[in-house]
Design a protein around this motif. Structure first.
Motif: not given
Ligand code: AMP
Length: 416
Positions: A123, A281, A283, A307
């Motif tokens: 985003y 992914a 973190i 994260m």
């Protein structure tokens, strides 16, 4: 017809039902991070542009392509933070936090901004939980933060994750690696995208971040940094891995894990989830031992991770427990006012109450309470006002009693 205004591409509204999940994830996260003695820090959403140019790095995709940079009315160049670490470093130096006895361990939860191509899991406004530790050189801390990340995921009931670890060396050993990497990249220049062709000279490490398939394939043939580590980095990496074993953490060494940010030294790691698809992914983090000094602060090493909350929340299981609330049913102005007082008393006592200020019949108020899933209904009419005794209906059992407000509070409290 009036023109509607839509949300900006790459942003999303977190509506109340989903916000509940966010609240739960945030509260579990805070509890776990505080168990490891991290303290919350909050810094502004925008900073001087040069903070990220210098911190995140001039040759990163983030700085070259993805920053929301604008001039304010006084002509200063400002940037909506694309990541968190440079802001924390700035704050520590500016507020001289390193002079205080408290350990420099911070966490932060908040929005970040990157002008990247929106897709699932990516985003333009997204949220991160960040943690940072300063002044701890021992690779035990590198392992502890991976252990903490794993414990946090377990507490959130996120399984099917994998830890990828690597070392990207330091300013002593990286130059010889970059030299070989550059010459290898030169050899395959024609298959690289124009961006990566430019990166050969600027910073060939950043070719590993490219999402173009031919560049990714080419990167698979590049030398591995783990073969170039100096003795200190090599030792740090092997002790880091030993500590991971000691904690019982499973991991995979991924020699091409260089992460998309320039400041990393020694340890880098990612926690990936097989449930996430392409953007897997959850973190990402690593060590950045030179940043504080480069910003004019003390020579304090640093390590941290970020994260992504949107990604995390998409894999956290969640059952929306209905809140236990009381709905006020009244008839006429006098009972409305009396009801408002009783509700005020109950709220002070910790009972969630909903009053809708609309003229409706008792029947339609009752069906509304039912529809909304109220656990209790408090019915107040003229008689009840006079007696100061009110009708409390338990919606689950259907039983109804007449009681004072104190008694009502007691019944509700005892039932929960
Ligand atoms: P980074 O700051 O790039 O190391 O990213 C750390 C974590 O933030 C990633 O592992 C993702 O979970 C999350 N993240 C990074 N960029 C985005 C994005 N554009 N949209 C959503 N999550 C992101």
């Amino acid at each position: 017809m009036k023109k509607q205004i839509s949300a900006i591409k790459g942003t999303k509204d977190i509506l109340p039902r989903e916000a509940k999940k966010w609240q739960r994830v945030e509260s579990v996260t805070k509890r776990v991070l505080e168990l490891y003695a991290y303290k919350e820090i909050r810094t502004p959403v925008f900073e001087a542009t040069e903070l990220f140019e210098k911190g995140t790095g001039q040759t990163t995709d983030i700085v070259i392509k993805e920053m929301y940079t604008f001039r304010d009315k006084a002509g200063r160049s400002l940037t909506l933070r694309p990541e968190y670490t440079p802001s924390v470093v700035r704050s520590i130096i500016e507020k001289r936090l390193y002079l205080q006895p408290e350990p420099l361990r911070f966490y932060y939860i908040g929005p970040m901004f990157r002008y990247d191509k929106p897709q699932k899991g990516r985003y333009r406004q997204f949220h991160q939980v960040d943690i940072e530790v300063f002044g701890e050189e021992d690779p035990a801390i590198d392992a502890e933060i991976v252990e903490m990340a794993n414990y946090l995921l377990k507490e959130l009931k996120v399984y099917d994750t994998e830890n990828l670890v690597n070392s990207v060396g330091c300013k002593n050993c990286r130059p010889s690696y970059l030299k070989d990497l550059r010459s290898q990249a030169e050899e395959v220049r024609r298959v690289l995208c124009p961006d990566c062709q430019r990166k050969i000279k600027l910073n060939p490490l950043r070719i590993f971040d490219c999402k173009v398939e031919t560049c990714r394939e080419a990167a698979q043939t590049f030398p591995e940094i783990t073969n170039y580590l100096c003795q200190e980095c090599e030792e740090h990496f092997s002790r880091f891995c030993d500590y991971l074993d000691f904690f019982g953490i499973k991991y995979k060494v991924e020699p091409r894990l260089v992460r998309g940010i320039d400041y990393y030294t020694k340890t880098t790691f990612e926690v990936v989830s097989s449930k996430l698809g392409a953007k897997n992914a959850l973190i990402g983090g690593g060590r950045y031992d030179d940043m504080m000094k480069e910003f004019g602060g003390p020579d304090l090493c640093g390590i941290g991770f970020a994260m992504g909350l949107e990604r995390l929340i998409s894999v956290v299981p969640f059952t929306d427990k209905k809140g236990k609330f009381l709905y006020l049913v009244y008839l006429g102005d006098e009972s409305k006012r009396a009801g408002m007082k009783v509700v005020q008393f109950l709220r002070r006592g910790g009972v969630e109450c909903l009053v809708e200020y609309k003229e409706r019949s008792i029947k339609s108020q009752m069906s509304r309470a039912n529809k909304l899933g109220a656990a209790w209904v408090l019915i107040i009419g003229e008689e009840e006002v006079k007696k100061e005794q009110y009708q409390l209906k338990n919606m689950a059992t259907g039983s109804q009693v007449e009681r004072t407000q104190e008694e009502i509070l007691k019944i509700i409290r005892e039932s929960s």
